[in-house]
Scaffold this motif. Structure first.
Motif, mmCIF file in Angstrom:
data_model
loop_
_atom_site.group_PDB
_atom_site.id
_atom_site.type_symbol
_atom_site.label_atom_id
_atom_site.label_comp_id
_atom_site.label_asym_id
_atom_site.label_seq_id
_atom_site.Cartn_x
_atom_site.Cartn_y
_atom_site.Cartn_z
ATOM 1 N N GLY A 133 13.964 37.879 34.193
ATOM 2 C CA GLY A 133 14.871 38.317 35.241
ATOM 3 C C GLY A 133 16.213 38.740 34.659
ATOM 4 N N LYS A 134 16.989 39.444 35.469
ATOM 5 C CA LYS A 134 18.317 39.877 35.044
ATOM 6 C C LYS A 134 19.347 39.431 36.065
ATOM 7 C CE LYS A 134 16.839 44.017 32.507
ATOM 8 N NZ LYS A 134 17.007 45.484 32.367
ATOM 9 N N SER A 135 20.591 39.326 35.609
ATOM 10 C CA SER A 135 21.679 38.924 36.494
ATOM 11 C C SER A 135 22.901 39.793 36.254
ATOM 12 C CB SER A 135 22.055 37.456 36.266
ATOM 13 O OG SER A 135 20.975 36.606 36.565
ATOM 14 N N SER A 136 23.677 39.976 37.321
ATOM 15 C CA SER A 136 24.935 40.711 37.240
ATOM 16 C C SER A 136 26.064 39.694 37.400
ATOM 17 C CB SER A 136 25.000 41.762 38.349
ATOM 18 O OG SER A 136 26.263 42.415 38.349
ATOM 19 N N VAL A 137 27.002 39.700 36.462
ATOM 20 C CA VAL A 137 28.064 38.689 36.438
ATOM 21 C C VAL A 137 29.439 39.373 36.417
ATOM 22 C CG1 VAL A 137 28.961 36.646 35.260
ATOM 23 C CG2 VAL A 137 26.524 37.208 35.090
ATOM 24 N N LEU A 138 30.333 38.910 37.274
ATOM 25 C CA LEU A 138 31.716 39.403 37.287
ATOM 26 C C LEU A 138 32.617 38.323 36.688
ATOM 27 C CD1 LEU A 138 33.894 41.432 38.117
ATOM 28 C CD2 LEU A 138 33.978 40.310 40.358
ATOM 29 N N LEU A 139 33.381 38.705 35.664
ATOM 30 C CA LEU A 139 34.258 37.755 34.969
ATOM 31 C C LEU A 139 35.732 38.083 35.208
ATOM 32 C CD1 LEU A 139 32.541 37.564 31.442
ATOM 33 C CD2 LEU A 139 32.265 35.965 33.352
ATOM 34 N N ASP A 140 36.537 37.042 35.297
ATOM 35 C CA ASP A 140 38.000 37.153 35.297
ATOM 36 C C ASP A 140 38.490 36.713 33.923
ATOM 37 O OD1 ASP A 140 38.646 38.195 37.709
ATOM 38 O OD2 ASP A 140 39.389 36.335 38.614
ATOM 39 N N VAL A 141 39.081 37.632 33.175
ATOM 40 C CA VAL A 141 39.583 37.307 31.836
ATOM 41 C C VAL A 141 41.108 37.365 31.879
ATOM 42 C CG1 VAL A 141 39.470 37.879 29.386
ATOM 43 C CG2 VAL A 141 37.512 38.384 30.863
ATOM 44 N N LYS A 142 41.746 36.207 31.658
ATOM 45 C CA LYS A 142 43.213 36.130 31.801
ATOM 46 C C LYS A 142 43.896 36.062 30.438
ATOM 47 C CE LYS A 142 42.720 33.702 36.207
ATOM 48 N NZ LYS A 142 42.929 32.435 36.952
ATOM 49 N N PRO A 143 44.997 36.804 30.288
ATOM 50 C CA PRO A 143 45.742 36.814 29.023
ATOM 51 C C PRO A 143 46.696 35.612 28.959
ATOM 52 C CG PRO A 143 46.801 38.252 30.575
ATOM 53 C CD PRO A 143 45.576 37.727 31.272
ATOM 54 N N TRP A 144 47.354 35.469 27.811
ATOM 55 C CA TRP A 144 48.298 34.366 27.661
ATOM 56 C C TRP A 144 49.586 34.617 28.453
ATOM 57 C CZ3 TRP A 144 47.063 29.812 25.885
ATOM 58 C CH2 TRP A 144 45.946 29.681 25.039
ATOM 59 N N ASP A 145 50.051 35.854 28.443
ATOM 60 C CA ASP A 145 51.306 36.146 29.147
ATOM 61 C C ASP A 145 51.385 37.641 29.414
ATOM 62 O OD1 ASP A 145 52.108 37.351 26.676
ATOM 63 O OD2 ASP A 145 52.796 35.382 25.989
ATOM 64 N N ASP A 146 52.564 38.075 29.929
ATOM 65 C CA ASP A 146 52.718 39.480 30.283
ATOM 66 C C ASP A 146 52.911 40.375 29.073
ATOM 67 O OD1 ASP A 146 55.191 38.449 29.641
ATOM 68 O OD2 ASP A 146 56.258 39.485 31.245
ATOM 69 N N GLU A 147 53.047 39.782 27.891
ATOM 70 C CA GLU A 147 53.224 40.581 26.681
ATOM 71 C C GLU A 147 51.902 40.867 25.962
ATOM 72 O OE1 GLU A 147 56.081 38.714 24.183
ATOM 73 O OE2 GLU A 147 57.741 38.968 25.595
ATOM 74 N N THR A 148 50.823 40.272 26.452
ATOM 75 C CA THR A 148 49.505 40.490 25.833
ATOM 76 C C THR A 148 49.068 41.935 26.024
ATOM 77 O OG1 THR A 148 48.851 38.192 26.247
ATOM 78 C CG2 THR A 148 47.087 39.779 25.818
ATOM 79 N N LYS A 196 45.200 40.501 34.949
ATOM 80 C CA LYS A 196 43.957 39.962 34.377
ATOM 81 C C LYS A 196 42.923 41.086 34.301
ATOM 82 C CE LYS A 196 42.209 38.441 38.906
ATOM 83 N NZ LYS A 196 41.756 37.301 39.732
ATOM 84 N N LEU A 197 41.959 40.910 33.426
ATOM 85 C CA LEU A 197 40.883 41.878 33.284
ATOM 86 C C LEU A 197 39.666 41.391 34.083
ATOM 87 C CD1 LEU A 197 39.545 44.369 31.833
ATOM 88 C CD2 LEU A 197 38.766 42.736 30.097
ATOM 89 N N GLU A 230 42.969 34.998 20.647
ATOM 90 C CA GLU A 230 44.326 35.468 20.364
ATOM 91 C C GLU A 230 44.870 36.204 21.588
ATOM 92 O OE1 GLU A 230 46.575 38.748 17.476
ATOM 93 O OE2 GLU A 230 44.513 38.111 17.031
ATOM 94 N N TYR A 231 43.951 36.816 22.361
ATOM 95 C CA TYR A 231 44.342 37.562 23.551
ATOM 96 C C TYR A 231 43.962 36.827 24.848
ATOM 97 C CZ TYR A 231 44.324 41.260 20.027
ATOM 98 O OH TYR A 231 44.551 42.001 18.885
ATOM 99 N N VAL A 232 42.878 36.083 24.807
ATOM 100 C CA VAL A 232 42.343 35.473 26.030
ATOM 101 C C VAL A 232 42.790 34.021 26.181
ATOM 102 C CG1 VAL A 232 40.233 34.840 27.274
ATOM 103 C CG2 VAL A 232 40.320 36.980 25.980
ATOM 104 N N GLN A 233 43.417 33.738 27.315
ATOM 105 C CA GLN A 233 43.840 32.368 27.608
ATOM 106 C C GLN A 233 42.732 31.589 28.318
ATOM 107 O OE1 GLN A 233 44.814 31.129 30.946
ATOM 108 N NE2 GLN A 233 45.225 29.090 30.091
#
Length: 227
Positions: free
Chosen positions: A137-152, A185-186, A214-217
């Motif tokens: 089977g297959k699955s579709s996944v939505l991720l929230d990827v958050k940075p460390w700060d606004d300078e990332t 966030k991405l 280094e980029y992902v919090q």
């Protein structure tokens, strides 16, 4: 053409059935069908050797049921209660062409099994025992990827996320969504083959591990749907 037979468990019925099968391989038609099953079920025990044609037909149907079953629809057969021999209806005689064809069937189907027939039966039995391969089977996944700060650097963050490659994993569409205080966030889609990829492992072993951390919090699963 429908056929009417009297109780094949009685002597009179067996005698008539034996005469009926003298020039036939099956009750109706040229392959085993539901008509054969109807008559087979009406016979209470294995016929004696006295009824040669019935016995050979009975053993053949019994073998088919054990090996592959009977799928033919048949033309329709009625098995009525036992009756005196004088009242047992004699089935209509088959024409010469049909009789000749059935005689050929008798030689092939009611004789001893050939090596080819035995091999075919064994192959069929093995195929039935072999479990069919289940498609993953297959699955579709939505991720929230958050940075460390606004300078990332969010461009580099996304490049780092998409750099994770493995069999059964496909990255899809993405967008940046505001979180607050100038931070974004991405949100990114991924499609996975369930038997090959664990989303938890992707997050723990790749997205939040060196060097991508280094980029992902943090990384969270927003939606998980089976395809």
């Amino acid at each position: 053409m429908a056929v009417s037979l009297y109780n094949p468990s009685s002597e009179a019925g067996l005698k008539k059935l034996d005469e009926f099968l003298l020039t036939r391989s099956y009750i109706t038609g040229y392959q085993a069908s539901k008509d054969d099953l109807t008559v087979y079920a009406a016979i209470s025990k294995t016929p004696s050797a006295e009824y040669v044609n019935v016995l050979r037909w009975y053993k053949h149907i019994d073998a088919l049921l054990r090996i592959s079953g009977v799928s033919g629809e048949g033309s329709g057969v009625t098995v009525e209660g036992s009756a005196p021999a004088s009242e047992v209806a004699t089935p209509p005689a088959a024409d010469s062409k049909a009789s000749a064809a059935d005689d050929d069937d008798d030689l092939d189907l009611f004789g001893e099994e050939t090596e080819e027939e035995k091999a075919a039966a064994e192959k069929l039995a093995a195929a039935k025992k072999k479990p069919s391969k289940k498609e993953s089977g297959k699955s579709s996944v939505l991720l929230d990827v958050k940075p460390w700060d606004d300078e990332t650097d969010m461009v580099k963050l996304e490049e780092a996320v998409r750099s994770v490659k493995m069999e059964g994993l496909l990255w899809g569409a993405s967008k940046l969504a505001p979180v607050g205080y100038g931070i974004k966030k991405l949100q990114i889609m991924m499609t996975i083959v369930d038997d090959q990829v664990s989303v938890d492992n992707v997050i723990e072993d790749y997205l939040t591990a060196e060097p991508i951390n280094e980029y992902v919090q943090s990384c969270d699963i927003v939606a998980f749907n089976k395809i």
